[in-house]
Design an enzyme around this catalytic site. Structure first.
Site, PDB file in Angstrom:
ATOM      1  N   MET A  32      26.227  70.836  22.181  1.00  0.00           N
ATOM      2  CA  MET A  32      25.704  69.435  22.454  1.00  0.00           C
ATOM      3  C   MET A  32      26.769  68.473  22.124  1.00  0.00           C
ATOM      4  O   MET A  32      26.587  67.376  22.144  1.00  0.00           O
ATOM      5  CB  MET A  32      24.262  69.232  21.907  1.00  0.00           C
ATOM      6  CG  MET A  32      23.169  70.081  22.372  1.00  0.00           C
ATOM      7  SD  MET A  32      21.803  69.400  22.430  1.00  0.00           S
ATOM      8  CE  MET A  32      21.531  68.999  20.433  1.00  0.00           C
ATOM      9  N   LEU A  35      31.277  67.767  17.993  1.00  0.00           N
ATOM     10  CA  LEU A  35      31.817  69.170  17.454  1.00  0.00           C
ATOM     11  C   LEU A  35      32.218  68.955  16.004  1.00  0.00           C
ATOM     12  O   LEU A  35      32.752  67.837  15.649  1.00  0.00           O
ATOM     13  CB  LEU A  35      32.817  69.472  18.096  1.00  0.00           C
ATOM     14  CG  LEU A  35      32.287  69.786  19.538  1.00  0.00           C
ATOM     15  CD1 LEU A  35      33.673  70.742  20.417  1.00  0.00           C
ATOM     16  CD2 LEU A  35      31.112  70.705  19.826  1.00  0.00           C
ATOM     17  N   HIS A  36      31.990  69.880  15.476  1.00  0.00           N
ATOM     18  CA  HIS A  36      32.503  69.965  13.926  1.00  0.00           C
ATOM     19  C   HIS A  36      33.014  71.413  13.816  1.00  0.00           C
ATOM     20  O   HIS A  36      33.105  72.223  14.484  1.00  0.00           O
ATOM     21  CB  HIS A  36      31.400  69.659  13.124  1.00  0.00           C
ATOM     22  CG  HIS A  36      30.115  70.418  13.066  1.00  0.00           C
ATOM     23  ND1 HIS A  36      29.906  71.810  13.180  1.00  0.00           N
ATOM     24  CD2 HIS A  36      28.761  70.102  13.663  1.00  0.00           C
ATOM     25  CE1 HIS A  36      28.901  72.186  13.397  1.00  0.00           C
ATOM     26  NE2 HIS A  36      28.083  71.141  13.611  1.00  0.00           N
ATOM     27  N   HIS A  39      31.229  74.411  15.202  1.00  0.00           N
ATOM     28  CA  HIS A  39      31.579  74.736  16.640  1.00  0.00           C
ATOM     29  C   HIS A  39      32.859  75.283  16.725  1.00  0.00           C
ATOM     30  O   HIS A  39      32.973  76.178  17.644  1.00  0.00           O
ATOM     31  CB  HIS A  39      31.460  73.365  17.479  1.00  0.00           C
ATOM     32  CG  HIS A  39      30.103  72.667  17.330  1.00  0.00           C
ATOM     33  ND1 HIS A  39      29.879  71.461  16.842  1.00  0.00           N
ATOM     34  CD2 HIS A  39      28.882  72.988  17.868  1.00  0.00           C
ATOM     35  CE1 HIS A  39      28.517  71.009  16.744  1.00  0.00           C
ATOM     36  NE2 HIS A  39      27.835  72.071  17.553  1.00  0.00           N
ATOM     37  N   ASP A 152      21.387  78.501  13.897  1.00  0.00           N
ATOM     38  CA  ASP A 152      20.034  78.284  14.801  1.00  0.00           C
ATOM     39  C   ASP A 152      19.619  79.722  15.005  1.00  0.00           C
ATOM     40  O   ASP A 152      19.416  80.332  16.084  1.00  0.00           O
ATOM     41  CB  ASP A 152      20.432  77.592  16.021  1.00  0.00           C
ATOM     42  CG  ASP A 152      20.965  76.046  15.636  1.00  0.00           C
ATOM     43  OD1 ASP A 152      20.215  75.424  15.468  1.00  0.00           O
ATOM     44  OD2 ASP A 152      22.251  75.875  15.823  1.00  0.00           O
ATOM     45  N   VAL A 178      28.852  78.160   9.522  1.00  0.00           N
ATOM     46  CA  VAL A 178      29.923  77.557   8.679  1.00  0.00           C
ATOM     47  C   VAL A 178      29.486  76.427   7.795  1.00  0.00           C
ATOM     48  O   VAL A 178      28.740  75.566   8.235  1.00  0.00           O
ATOM     49  CB  VAL A 178      30.944  76.979   9.526  1.00  0.00           C
ATOM     50  CG1 VAL A 178      32.193  76.267   8.685  1.00  0.00           C
ATOM     51  CG2 VAL A 178      31.554  77.965  10.434  1.00  0.00           C
ATOM     52  N   SER A 187      26.539  70.260  10.691  1.00  0.00           N
ATOM     53  CA  SER A 187      25.549  69.961  11.731  1.00  0.00           C
ATOM     54  C   SER A 187      25.998  68.607  12.288  1.00  0.00           C
ATOM     55  O   SER A 187      26.377  67.828  11.657  1.00  0.00           O
ATOM     56  CB  SER A 187      24.098  69.982  11.048  1.00  0.00           C
ATOM     57  OG  SER A 187      23.387  69.238  11.976  1.00  0.00           O
ATOM     58  N   SER A 188      25.851  68.488  13.552  1.00  0.00           N
ATOM     59  CA  SER A 188      26.074  67.236  14.129  1.00  0.00           C
ATOM     60  C   SER A 188      25.327  66.094  13.546  1.00  0.00           C
ATOM     61  O   SER A 188      25.501  64.977  13.708  1.00  0.00           O
ATOM     62  CB  SER A 188      25.760  67.306  15.760  1.00  0.00           C
ATOM     63  OG  SER A 188      26.773  68.256  16.349  1.00  0.00           O
ATOM     64  N   ARG A 189      23.971  66.496  13.072  1.00  0.00           N
ATOM     65  CA  ARG A 189      23.148  65.461  12.455  1.00  0.00           C
ATOM     66  C   ARG A 189      23.562  65.151  11.137  1.00  0.00           C
ATOM     67  O   ARG A 189      22.982  64.076  10.658  1.00  0.00           O
ATOM     68  CB  ARG A 189      21.647  65.970  12.648  1.00  0.00           C
ATOM     69  CG  ARG A 189      21.212  66.041  13.890  1.00  0.00           C
ATOM     70  CD  ARG A 189      19.734  66.341  14.199  1.00  0.00           C
ATOM     71  NE  ARG A 189      19.131  66.438  15.311  1.00  0.00           N
ATOM     72  CZ  ARG A 189      18.866  67.511  16.337  1.00  0.00           C
ATOM     73  NH1 ARG A 189      19.305  68.657  15.775  1.00  0.00           N
ATOM     74  NH2 ARG A 189      18.596  67.002  17.677  1.00  0.00           N
TER      75      ARG A 189
END
Ligand code: AMP
Length: 286
Positions: A32, A35-36, A39, A152, A178, A187-189
């Site tokens: 989504m 990216l980190h 990803h 996930d 990771v 996490s993107s969050r």
């Protein structure tokens, strides 16, 4: 930056057809965006496996509930393209919402039972949105392999079931979680966390590790392990526990005793930011 970014189905199909004509296998890394390095690790893995690597960047509206963060989910396409390129991707596919869900769209895919626990009850419709977009992107890109993170874990399990049940000709490749140096799952969050929340968040992984260690030391009372996890999380300042459970790794239903592969899983909110994480529980002597 030279990595191509395409947004429309005919473009992705012709890029994939060219790759196949060169004899390349096609790999897809669904994301989504925002990216980190988690990803990036999936992209690097796809690169190492060879072939033509496509990164899918799409904030999928059908997997967000009405009161969730769809509107404010971070959208950072230029950075995502740069990270994708550095990690070894060949192309970014970032379709606009109307390309994926044109006017009149009506079909949703539901995998039975596996969404009844953990994230399912608190996010009604979430996994139907995930399954629908995964099936659509597999049809758009037609990859040989697709890379999904164990972070996930329930999503990964549901996607594996979807692929099996619908005979989708894609190898699903699970990839390890990771973490930041202090153990927090990337996490993107995480970018929503304020400094205090960020300082407290690594306690989530520490709690999972404690449960894993107790299981490895012979504790077989899964109920007690789940309760211990919930207690540890409840003691983290600012953390509101959504769930803390020990579930069967195949069905994702809660287990009372550890007698097969199991997962300790949690969802915790810091303010409006919901974080999830999980860990496999070793049951080698069970
Ligand atoms: P998302 O963009 O959050 O939907 O995630 C896209 C893919 O990256 C999913 O398969 C995730 O499981 C995976 N992913 C997200 N965070 C991590 C992480 N920290 N480590 C490994 N994979 C991850």
């Amino acid at each position: 930056m030279s990595i191509p970014i395409v947004g429309f189905i005919p473009e992705i199909r012709s890029a994939v057809a060219e790759a196949r004509a060169r004899g390349d296998a096609v790999s897809l890394v669904p994301t989504m965006g925002a990216l980190h390095d988690g990803h990036a690790s999936l992209i690097r893995r796809a690169r190492a496996d060879g072939g033509f690597v496509v990164v899918w960047v799409f904030v999928n509206p059908t997997q967000f509930g009405p009161n969730e963060d769809y509107g404010r989910y971070p959208r950072t396409l230029a950075d995502d393209a740069a990270i994708s390129e550095t990690a070894g991707a060949d192309l970014v596919f970032a379709p606009p919402p109307e390309e994926v869900y044109p006017h009149g769209f009506r079909t949703m895919i539901h995998v039975r039972d596996l969404g009844n626990h953990l994230c399912g009850p608190t996010r009604p419709g979430h996994f139907d949105g995930v399954c629908t977009v995964v099936a659509k992107m597999f049809n758009m890109v037609a990859p040989d392999r697709a890379y999904f993170g164990r972070k996930d874990a329930q999503q990964l399990r549901i996607v594996q079931q979807l692929v099996r049940d619908l005979d989708l000709p894609v190898d699903v490749v699970p990839c390890d979680t990771v973490r930041e140096a202090d153990g927090l799952a990337m996490s993107s969050r995480n970018r929503y966390l304020d400094a205090t929340q960020r300082a407290n968040a690594p306690a989530l992984y520490r709690a999972l590790c404690e449960v894993r260690d107790r299981a490895a030391a012979g504790e077989r009372d899964a109920d007690a392990l789940g309760k211990r996890l919930a207690e540890r999380l409840a003691a983290v300042p600012g953390a509101m526990v959504d769930y803390a459970e020990v579930v069967d790794a195949e069905t994702f239903a809660p287990v009372a005793r550890l007698d097969g592969p199991a997962v300790a899983a949690l969802a915790v909110k810091f303010g409006a930011t919901r974080l999830i994480d999980n860990i496999d529980l070793a049951v080698s002597d069970a």
